[in-house]
Design an enzyme around this catalytic site. Structure first.
Site, PDB file in Angstrom:
ATOM      1  N   ARG A 188       0.817  -1.223   0.000  1.00 16.23           N
ATOM      2  CA  ARG A 188       0.000   0.000   0.000  1.00 16.23           C
ATOM      3  C   ARG A 188       0.852   1.275   0.000  1.00 16.23           C
ATOM      4  O   ARG A 188       0.575   2.228   0.733  1.00 16.23           O
ATOM      5  CB  ARG A 188      -0.988   0.018   1.167  1.00 16.23           C
ATOM      6  CG  ARG A 188      -1.892  -1.185   1.221  1.00 16.23           C
ATOM      7  CD  ARG A 188      -2.830  -1.284   0.021  1.00 16.23           C
ATOM      8  NE  ARG A 188      -3.460  -2.582   0.011  1.00 16.23           N
ATOM      9  CZ  ARG A 188      -3.011  -3.617  -0.735  1.00 16.23           C
ATOM     10  NH1 ARG A 188      -1.991  -3.478  -1.557  1.00 16.23           N
ATOM     11  NH2 ARG A 188      -3.607  -4.773  -0.692  1.00 16.23           N
ATOM     12  N   SER A 255     -10.772  -1.726   3.418  1.00 15.11           N
ATOM     13  CA  SER A 255     -10.081  -2.174   4.642  1.00 15.11           C
ATOM     14  C   SER A 255      -9.492  -0.966   5.344  1.00 15.11           C
ATOM     15  O   SER A 255      -8.746  -0.197   4.728  1.00 15.11           O
ATOM     16  CB  SER A 255      -8.959  -3.149   4.289  1.00 15.11           C
ATOM     17  OG  SER A 255      -9.524  -4.330   3.784  1.00 15.11           O
ATOM     18  N   GLU A 325      -4.634   1.847   7.116  1.00 13.58           N
ATOM     19  CA  GLU A 325      -4.265   1.842   5.686  1.00 13.58           C
ATOM     20  C   GLU A 325      -4.780   3.138   5.055  1.00 13.58           C
ATOM     21  O   GLU A 325      -4.206   3.686   4.125  1.00 13.58           O
ATOM     22  CB  GLU A 325      -4.912   0.629   5.011  1.00 13.58           C
ATOM     23  CG  GLU A 325      -4.704   0.576   3.520  1.00 13.58           C
ATOM     24  CD  GLU A 325      -5.402  -0.626   2.872  1.00 13.58           C
ATOM     25  OE1 GLU A 325      -5.348  -1.734   3.432  1.00 13.58           O
ATOM     26  OE2 GLU A 325      -5.996  -0.428   1.799  1.00 13.58           O
TER      27      GLU A 325
HETATM   28  C1  LIG Z   1     -15.512  -0.693  -1.014  1.00 10.79           C
HETATM   29  C2  LIG Z   1     -14.028  -0.472  -1.121  1.00 10.79           C
HETATM   30  C3  LIG Z   1     -13.203  -1.546  -1.420  1.00 10.79           C
HETATM   31  C4  LIG Z   1     -11.816  -1.359  -1.508  1.00 10.79           C
HETATM   32  N1  LIG Z   1     -11.036  -2.435  -1.800  1.00 10.79           N
HETATM   33  C5  LIG Z   1      -9.696  -2.275  -1.886  1.00 10.79           C
HETATM   34  C6  LIG Z   1      -8.851  -3.385  -2.208  1.00 10.79           C
HETATM   35  O1  LIG Z   1      -9.293  -4.505  -2.418  1.00 10.79           O
HETATM   36  N2  LIG Z   1      -7.522  -3.154  -2.272  1.00 10.79           N
HETATM   37  C7  LIG Z   1      -6.974  -1.915  -2.065  1.00 10.79           C
HETATM   38  O2  LIG Z   1      -5.743  -1.778  -2.150  1.00 10.79           O
HETATM   39  N3  LIG Z   1      -7.757  -0.864  -1.773  1.00 10.79           N
HETATM   40  C8  LIG Z   1      -9.084  -1.007  -1.681  1.00 10.79           C
HETATM   41  N4  LIG Z   1      -9.881   0.074  -1.375  1.00 10.79           N
HETATM   42  C9  LIG Z   1      -9.243   1.382  -1.095  1.00 10.79           C
HETATM   43  C10 LIG Z   1      -9.129   2.301  -2.315  1.00 10.79           C
HETATM   44  O3  LIG Z   1     -10.140   2.040  -3.251  1.00 10.79           O
HETATM   45  C11 LIG Z   1      -7.776   2.184  -2.996  1.00 10.79           C
HETATM   46  O4  LIG Z   1      -6.726   2.494  -2.118  1.00 10.79           O
HETATM   47  C12 LIG Z   1      -7.697   3.136  -4.201  1.00 10.79           C
HETATM   48  O5  LIG Z   1      -6.595   2.804  -4.939  1.00 10.79           O
HETATM   49  C13 LIG Z   1      -7.615   4.591  -3.826  1.00 10.79           C
HETATM   50  O6  LIG Z   1      -7.813   5.351  -5.002  1.00 10.79           O
HETATM   51  P1  LIG Z   1      -8.489   6.790  -4.923  1.00 10.79           P
HETATM   52  O7  LIG Z   1      -8.447   7.407  -6.262  1.00 10.79           O
HETATM   53  O8  LIG Z   1      -9.839   6.693  -4.306  1.00 10.79           O
HETATM   54  O9  LIG Z   1      -7.481   7.506  -3.965  1.00 10.79           O
HETATM   55  P2  LIG Z   1      -7.824   8.576  -2.854  1.00 10.79           P
HETATM   56  O10 LIG Z   1      -8.573   7.900  -1.751  1.00 10.79           O
HETATM   57  O11 LIG Z   1      -8.437   9.763  -3.469  1.00 10.79           O
HETATM   58  O12 LIG Z   1      -6.363   8.905  -2.342  1.00 10.79           O
HETATM   59  C14 LIG Z   1      -5.589   7.936  -1.648  1.00 10.79           C
HETATM   60  C15 LIG Z   1      -4.169   8.485  -1.435  1.00 10.79           C
HETATM   61  O13 LIG Z   1      -3.534   8.641  -2.688  1.00 10.79           O
HETATM   62  C16 LIG Z   1      -3.195  10.026  -2.906  1.00 10.79           C
HETATM   63  N5  LIG Z   1      -3.469  10.291  -4.325  1.00 10.79           N
HETATM   64  C17 LIG Z   1      -4.668  10.188  -4.972  1.00 10.79           C
HETATM   65  N6  LIG Z   1      -4.514  10.495  -6.279  1.00 10.79           N
HETATM   66  C18 LIG Z   1      -3.195  10.797  -6.449  1.00 10.79           C
HETATM   67  C19 LIG Z   1      -2.415  11.215  -7.567  1.00 10.79           C
HETATM   68  N7  LIG Z   1      -2.944  11.364  -8.782  1.00 10.79           N
HETATM   69  N8  LIG Z   1      -1.089  11.446  -7.363  1.00 10.79           N
HETATM   70  C20 LIG Z   1      -0.526  11.299  -6.140  1.00 10.79           C
HETATM   71  N9  LIG Z   1      -1.207  10.908  -5.042  1.00 10.79           N
HETATM   72  C21 LIG Z   1      -2.538  10.667  -5.202  1.00 10.79           C
HETATM   73  C22 LIG Z   1      -4.100  10.817  -1.983  1.00 10.79           C
HETATM   74  O14 LIG Z   1      -3.560  12.068  -1.640  1.00 10.79           O
HETATM   75  C23 LIG Z   1      -4.170   9.874  -0.793  1.00 10.79           C
HETATM   76  O15 LIG Z   1      -2.990   9.966  -0.032  1.00 10.79           O
HETATM   77  C24 LIG Z   1     -11.265  -0.082  -1.274  1.00 10.79           C
HETATM   78  C25 LIG Z   1     -12.098   0.996  -0.977  1.00 10.79           C
HETATM   79  C26 LIG Z   1     -13.480   0.813  -0.898  1.00 10.79           C
HETATM   80  C27 LIG Z   1     -14.361   1.984  -0.582  1.00 10.79           C
END
Ligand SMILES: Cc1cc2nc3c(=O)[nH]c(=O)nc-3n(C[C@H](O)[C@H](O)[C@H](O)COP(=O)(O)OP(=O)(O)OC[C@H]3O[C@@H](n4cnc5c(N)ncnc54)[C@H](O)[C@@H]3O)c2cc1C
Length: 337
Positions: A188, A255, A325
Site C-alpha cells: 500500500r 479495509s 491503511e
Molecule cells: C468498497 C471499497 C473496497 C476497496 N477495496 C480495496 C482493495 O481490495 N484493495 C486496495 O488496495 N484498496 C481497496 N480500497 C481502497 C481504495 O479504493 C484504494 O486504495 C484506491 O486505490 C484509492 O484510489 P483513490 O483514487 O480513491 O485515492 P484517494 O482515496 O483519493 O487517495 C488515496 C491516497 O492517494 C493520494 N493520491 C490520490 N490520487 C493521487 C495522484 N494522482 N497522485 C498522487 N497521489 C494521489 C491521496 O492524496 C491519498 O494519499 C477499497 C475501498 C473501498 C471503498
C-alpha cells in the site's frame, strides 16, 4: 491560512487564488461529497483540472502563494477531518482520464492511462480487449492515480506489478517520467527514487503524513494477451468473492487497517469481539471486521474514536499494533509539505 477552514476569510483567499487560476472553483466545498466514507468538512476550494498544462500553472501558483494543497482521486482511501482542509484540494477526475495504447508486441501491450481514469473503467476496458493483468482489481473503486500511489491490491495481486512507467509532476509544476527502476512499490505504498528529484519520495502513505511533492499524472501498464471470455470470467469471479466477504453498497474506505505480518487485521478485530462496535454512526461491519462503515450520519471524529478503540482493544488482547491503511488527513495542510 492555518487551522480549520472558516468561510469568513474566503474573499481574500479567493482573490489570491483567482489571481493565477482562471478555471472553475468550488468554494468552501464539503469534502464529504468527494469521499466514499461520506465524511469531511469543507476545503476552501476544490479544483478539478482537465488539462496537464493548466494543472502545472495551478501547482506553480499554489507554491508561489504558499497555499496548502492536497490531491485526491475518488476519495476511497481518505479520511478527511470534520474541520475540513484549509487550502485547495485538487481532484483528479474525468477531465484527465484518457486510455491510450502506446506499444504492442506478440505477448502483450503497453497502455498509458491518465490518473483521473476510474480503475473500474480501466478494468472494464481490459476485459473487453481480452487483456490480462488487472483481474484482481475488479471492484476496487479508486482512480488510476490513487491506485498507483497506494499500490492497491487484492487476491495476491497489486497494481505496481503491472506498471512500466509513471508520469509525474513535482511541486514546481515540472514533469518527470519515472521508469520501473525508479519505482519501489511496497504494501500500500510507492516510493519514487528518481535522479532528477531530491531524495526518495513516498506517495500515498496510509495512516501517516503523505508527502505530496509528487502527483501521479499517468501510469503506463503492461498487459498480456488473454482470451476475452476467460479474462471476463476471472474478473467476475473475483468480484463475486469480494462481495461475499465484504460489505457492499455502504459508505466505507475499504479495509481500514493494514494487515500486520502476524495475522489479517479483520481476524484480529473479530477475535477482539469488536464486530458491531460503534461510536455514533461509525461502526465495525459485522460482515468484515476490517471495514469501518458510516451507517448514516457518522462524523470523522466518530470514525477516529472508533479507530482508537479498535487499536487499543487489539493491542491489549494480542500485543499487535494496527496501523491505518486509510490516509488520515490532518487539519493543518502545511504539515504534509
Ligand atoms: C468498497 C471499497 C473496497 C476497496 N477495496 C480495496 C482493495 O481490495 N484493495 C486496495 O488496495 N484498496 C481497496 N480500497 C481502497 C481504495 O479504493 C484504494 O486504495 C484506491 O486505490 C484509492 O484510489 P483513490 O483514487 O480513491 O485515492 P484517494 O482515496 O483519493 O487517495 C488515496 C491516497 O492517494 C493520494 N493520491 C490520490 N490520487 C493521487 C495522484 N494522482 N497522485 C498522487 N497521489 C494521489 C491521496 O492524496 C491519498 O494519499 C477499497 C475501498 C473501498 C471503498
Amino acid at each position: 491560512m492555518m487551522g480549520t477552514a472558516p468561510a469568513a476569510d474566503l474573499p481574500a483567499f479567493a482573490a489570491t487564488l483567482q489571481g493565477f487560476w482562471k478555471g472553475e472553483v468550488l468554494w468552501h466545498c464539503p469534502l464529504a461529497h468527494f469521499t466514499t466514507l461520506k465524511v469531511g468538512g469543507p476545503a476552501r476550494a476544490v479544483i478539478m483540472p482537465s488539462r496537464i498544462p493548466e494543472l502545472a500553472l495551478l501547482i506553480k501558483g499554489l507554491r508561489q502563494h504558499d497555499i496548502p494543497w492536497r490531491i485526491m482521486g475518488r476519495g476511497s482511501n481518505i479520511l478527511v477531518p470534520d474541520a475540513g482542509f484549509p487550502g485547495v484540494v485538487i481532484v483528479m477526475g474525468q477531465g484527465l482520464a484518457a486510455i491510450r495504447q502506446v506499444a504492442e508486441d506478440a505477448s502483450g501491450i503497453n497502455v498509458e492511462v491518465e490518473a483521473g481514469c476510474g480503475l473500474a473503467r480501466l478494468v472494464k476496458w481490459t476485459m473487453e480487449q481480452g487483456l490480462s493483468g488487472l483481474e484482481f482489481a475488479a471492484g476496487i473503486p479508486g482512480s488510476v492515480g490513487g491506485t498507483i500511489a497506494m499500490n492497491a491490491g487484492a487476491f495476491s495481486g497489486s497494481v505496481g506489478e503491472h506498471i512500466v512507467a509513471i508520469g509525474l509532476m513535482d511541486d514546481h509544476g515540472d514533469y518527470h517520467i519515472a521508469s520501473r527502476q525508479h519505482c519501489r512499490f511496497s504494501y500500500r505504498g510507492l516510493t519514487i527514487d528518481h535522479p532528477d528529484l531530491p531524495g526518495p519520495k513516498q506517495l500515498g502513505k496510509g495512516g501517516g503524513r503523505c508527502q505530496e511533492e509528487l502527483l501521479v499524472l499517468s501510469g503506463t501498464f503492461r498487459f498480456t494477451r488473454g482470451v476475452q471470455h476467460e479474462v471476463e470470467a476471472r474478473c467476475r469471479a473475483l468480484n463475486s468473492k469480494r462481495k461475499e466477504c465484504q460489505p457492499h453498497g455502504v459508505a466505507s474506505a475499504g479495509s481500514f487497517f493494514k494487515n500486520p505480518a502476524e495475522a489479517p487485521a479483520g481476524r484480529l478485530i473479530d477475535e477482539a469481539g469488536l464486530k458491531g462496535a460503534r461510536v455514533g454512526d461509525a461502526l465495525i461491519s459485522s460482515k468484515h471486521a476490517n471495514f469501518i462503515v458510516n451507517a448514516g450520519a457518522a462524523s470523522a471524529s466518530d470514525i477516529v474514536e472508533l479507530m482508537h478503540l479498535v487499536q487499543e482493544t487489539v493491542w491489549k488482547r494480542s500485543g499487535i499494533r494496527l496501523e491505518p491503511e486509510v490516509d488520515i488527513w490532518e487539519t493543518d495542510g502545511r504539515e504534509r509539505h
